[in-house]
Write an enzyme that holds these catalytic residues in place. Structure first.
Site, mmCIF file in Angstrom:
data_model
loop_
_atom_site.group_PDB
_atom_site.id
_atom_site.type_symbol
_atom_site.label_atom_id
_atom_site.label_comp_id
_atom_site.label_asym_id
_atom_site.label_seq_id
_atom_site.Cartn_x
_atom_site.Cartn_y
_atom_site.Cartn_z
ATOM 1 N N CYS A 12 9.860 -15.838 -27.288
ATOM 2 C CA CYS A 12 9.467 -17.322 -27.066
ATOM 3 C C CYS A 12 10.346 -18.205 -26.424
ATOM 4 C CB CYS A 12 9.071 -17.816 -28.444
ATOM 5 S SG CYS A 12 10.608 -17.298 -29.558
ATOM 6 N N GLU A 50 7.042 -22.679 -35.403
ATOM 7 C CA GLU A 50 7.876 -22.146 -34.401
ATOM 8 C C GLU A 50 7.180 -21.594 -33.158
ATOM 9 O OE1 GLU A 50 11.204 -22.168 -34.055
ATOM 10 O OE2 GLU A 50 11.975 -22.397 -36.293
ATOM 11 N N GLY A 98 -0.693 -23.135 -33.751
ATOM 12 C CA GLY A 98 0.459 -24.045 -34.467
ATOM 13 C C GLY A 98 -0.586 -25.498 -34.659
ATOM 14 N N GLY A 131 4.281 -18.538 -33.686
ATOM 15 C CA GLY A 131 3.145 -18.327 -32.922
ATOM 16 C C GLY A 131 2.784 -18.994 -31.845
ATOM 17 N N SER A 132 1.520 -19.037 -31.373
ATOM 18 C CA SER A 132 1.105 -19.714 -30.157
ATOM 19 C C SER A 132 1.142 -21.409 -30.491
ATOM 20 C CB SER A 132 0.002 -19.198 -29.475
ATOM 21 O OG SER A 132 -1.051 -19.419 -30.630
ATOM 22 N N THR A 133 1.298 -22.245 -29.414
ATOM 23 C CA THR A 133 1.346 -23.664 -29.540
ATOM 24 C C THR A 133 -0.285 -23.917 -30.178
ATOM 25 O OG1 THR A 133 3.016 -24.062 -28.344
ATOM 26 C CG2 THR A 133 1.575 -25.789 -28.591
ATOM 27 N N GLU A 134 -1.260 -23.291 -29.650
ATOM 28 C CA GLU A 134 -2.650 -23.485 -29.705
ATOM 29 C C GLU A 134 -2.668 -23.252 -31.243
ATOM 30 O OE1 GLU A 134 -4.974 -20.635 -27.850
ATOM 31 O OE2 GLU A 134 -6.745 -21.294 -28.518
ATOM 32 N N LYS A 181 1.983 -12.907 -43.731
ATOM 33 C CA LYS A 181 1.158 -11.882 -42.995
ATOM 34 C C LYS A 181 1.362 -11.653 -41.683
ATOM 35 C CE LYS A 181 -2.288 -13.375 -40.129
ATOM 36 N NZ LYS A 181 -2.169 -12.049 -39.166
ATOM 37 N N GLU A 191 3.165 -20.695 -20.340
ATOM 38 C CA GLU A 191 3.737 -19.292 -21.151
ATOM 39 C C GLU A 191 3.140 -18.244 -20.766
ATOM 40 O OE1 GLU A 191 4.121 -19.159 -25.239
ATOM 41 O OE2 GLU A 191 6.238 -18.733 -25.184
#
Ligand code: NAD
Ligand code: MG
Length: 484
Positions: free
Chosen positions: A290, A256, A239, A234-237, A182, A387
């Site tokens: 990133c 990642e 993830g 994508g974002s840590t959130e 996606k 970030e």
């Protein structure tokens, strides 16, 4: 003051791309209508609506996973590595042949300057497919076995749409897995063009499936019970949400995530080169990177000198039309991302850091943010910790190498770092002490398919690229520690 060198506009023609008014999903080798709703993707430089795209429902995702499973058991996992390699080489060559088309479409949908999509993104995308094509018939030497996992569910972000697709699809296919991928909701078009390339390469149906949509579609992919491997960038959130969603299942996961890299300039560094590296570190791809060098750590004795040179250089950056070949900094990818950059910059000022933006005229329509630098930043400031994912640099100073290491490592992230110095011994000792997946020395933001990439701590886990990138797509007995 305007730039002393006035350039005439040099726009790349967009006639080479054929954007359809609407797109379906690519499932089992064909474009099909989705059973869900649709959404629009826009050109962030103009706010022009480019196309209507299907938002894949749970049922669509299920159909894609079933197609991938069939393709895996009946065709792809039975094929020899040498046969799989032929398809990957073919895809790599078509990417090169259609490179200009891919670059123009990427710049239109994403907002990145054409000189970057043309000279960085697309060439590395092709190189990635060439590189992993070379592994397909040599997996017995990988150290990770030769047995694929099965179906990979892959979810990627909008900052390098094609490049992230290549990082996900090339190693998965080389190892004998099939995929459901996606793309991000603001940049679906090059993934859909890649689907056409799969058809052109005669890739067996179901080996690659592209489903478009937003968070709900992503959730349906990663939590689908018949997906064996989840790969997310994508974002840590998000993830963390994915890690929770797959906990307790036997899915393999690689994440990642974000970063807040330190770019460290010592007083013996060649300063003009360091300034180019600082600019490339944070203004490349509008800072939507990133591993961006978003925290500049500069040795106190040269801080004023570096800041003078940096501001002078920033004033020459050309911000504007992504399709103009002279453009250095393009559009911010979305209204949401622009709002986030503005908010964190306002917080930087409110917390007492000093803000300076390069003088430049921003276009009236579209999403834009002038290259910006904050000085007087302390480690407690939010702009030093969070970030921003935009063209905003936070500058801190240090006196000794140990202080630089301490400040650089004082972050929940650990994706990348940069070191600028004339001394090889200092480079090596810094690289040993920095907790970051990649450390660049006297350069920044260099990518190569043969080199592993990935993070420590909240920047995620797993590696993409190189031999290491095969590990999470194979079932074999790992020989971790043998030579890694
Ligand atoms: P995001 O996490 O919001 O979205 C990434 C992708 O995940 C999108 O395709 C989105 O639709 C999907 N998604 C959203 N919610 C989901 C859910 N609950 N389950 C499954 N999928 C879901 O991030 P973004 O705003 O698109 O990208 C910016 C972030 O990505 C930054 O933090 C950046 O550092 C990070 N990033 C990391 C790398 C890396 O290699 N480490 C590379 C690029 C970007
Ligand atoms: Mg778009």
């Amino acid at each position: 003051m305007s730039n002393p060198f006035e350039y005439a506009p040099a726009p790349e023609s967009r006639a080479i791309v054929d954007i359809k008014p609407s797109y379906g999903l690519f499932i089992d080798g064909e474009f099909v209508d989705g059973t869900g709703t649709t959404f629009k993707t826009v050109n962030p430089a103009t706010e022009e609506v480019l196309a209507e795209v299907a938002e894949a429902s749970d049922a669509d995702v299920d159909a894609a996973v079933k197609a991938a499973r069939r393709a895996h058991t009946r065709v792809w996992s039975r094929m020899s590595g040498a046969e799989r390699a032929k398809y990957l080489y073919r895809i790599a060559r078509i990417i090169q042949e259609r490179g200009r088309e891919l670059a123009v479409l990427e710049s239109i949908d994403n907002g990145k300057p054409i000189k970057e999509s043309r000279d960085v993104d697309v060439p590395i995308v092709a190189a990635h497919f060439f590189y992993y094509a070379g592994w397909a018939d040599k997996l017995q030497y990988s150290g990770f076995g030769t047995t694929p996992l099965g179906v990979a569910g892959q979810v990627i972000p909008w900052n390098f749409p094609l490049l992230m697709l290549a990082w996900k699809i090339a190693p998965a296919l080389a190892c004998g897995n099939t995929v459901v991928l996606k793309p991000a909701e603001t940049t679906p078009l090059t993934a859909l063009l890649f689907a056409e390339i799969c058809q052109q390469a005669d890739l067996p149906p179901g080996v690659v499936n592209i489903v478009t949509g937003a968070g709900d579609t992503g959730r349906a992919i990663v939590s689908h019970p018949d997906v064996d491997k989840v790969a997310f960038t994508g974002s840590t959130e998000v993830g963390k949400a994915i890690a929770r969603a797959v906990a307790g299942s036997d899915k393999k996961v690689t994440l990642e995530l974000g970063g807040k890299a330190a770019n460290i300039v010592f007083d013996d560094a060649p300063l003009d080169q360091a300034v180019e590296g600082i600019v490339n570190g944070i203004f490349f791809n509008q800072g939507h990177v990133c591993c961006a060098g978003s925290r500049l750590l500069v040795q106190e004795s040269v801080a004023d000198e570096v800041m003078d040179r940096l501001k002078r250089r920033m004033a020459t950056l050309r911000v504007g039309d992504p399709l103009d070949k002279n453009t250095d900094v393009g559009a911010i990818n979305s209204a949401e991302q622009l709002a986030k950059i503005r908010e964190l910059s306002a917080i930087g000022e409110a917390e007492g850091a000093e803000r300076w933006s390069a003088p430049c005229d921003l276009p009236a329509n579209g999403y834009w943010f002038a290259p910006t630098v904050f000085t007087g930043v302390s480690q407690a400031h939010r702009i030093a910790r969070e970030e921003i994912f935009g063209p905003v640099l936070s500058v801190l100073t240090f006196r000794t190498p140990s202080e630089a290491v301490e400040k650089a490592n004082n972050t929940p992230f650990g994706l990348s770092a940069g070191v600028w110095t004339d001394k090889g011994s200092l480079i090596l000792s810094m690289a040993n002490r920095l907790r970051a997946g990649v450390v660049w020395a006297n350069t920044f933001n260099k990518f190569d398919p043969t080199s592993p990439f990935g993070g420590y701590k909240e920047s995620g886990y797993g590696r993409e690229g190189g031999r290491h990138g095969l590990e999470d797509y194979l079932k074999g007995t790992s020989v971790k520690g043998a030579d890694s």
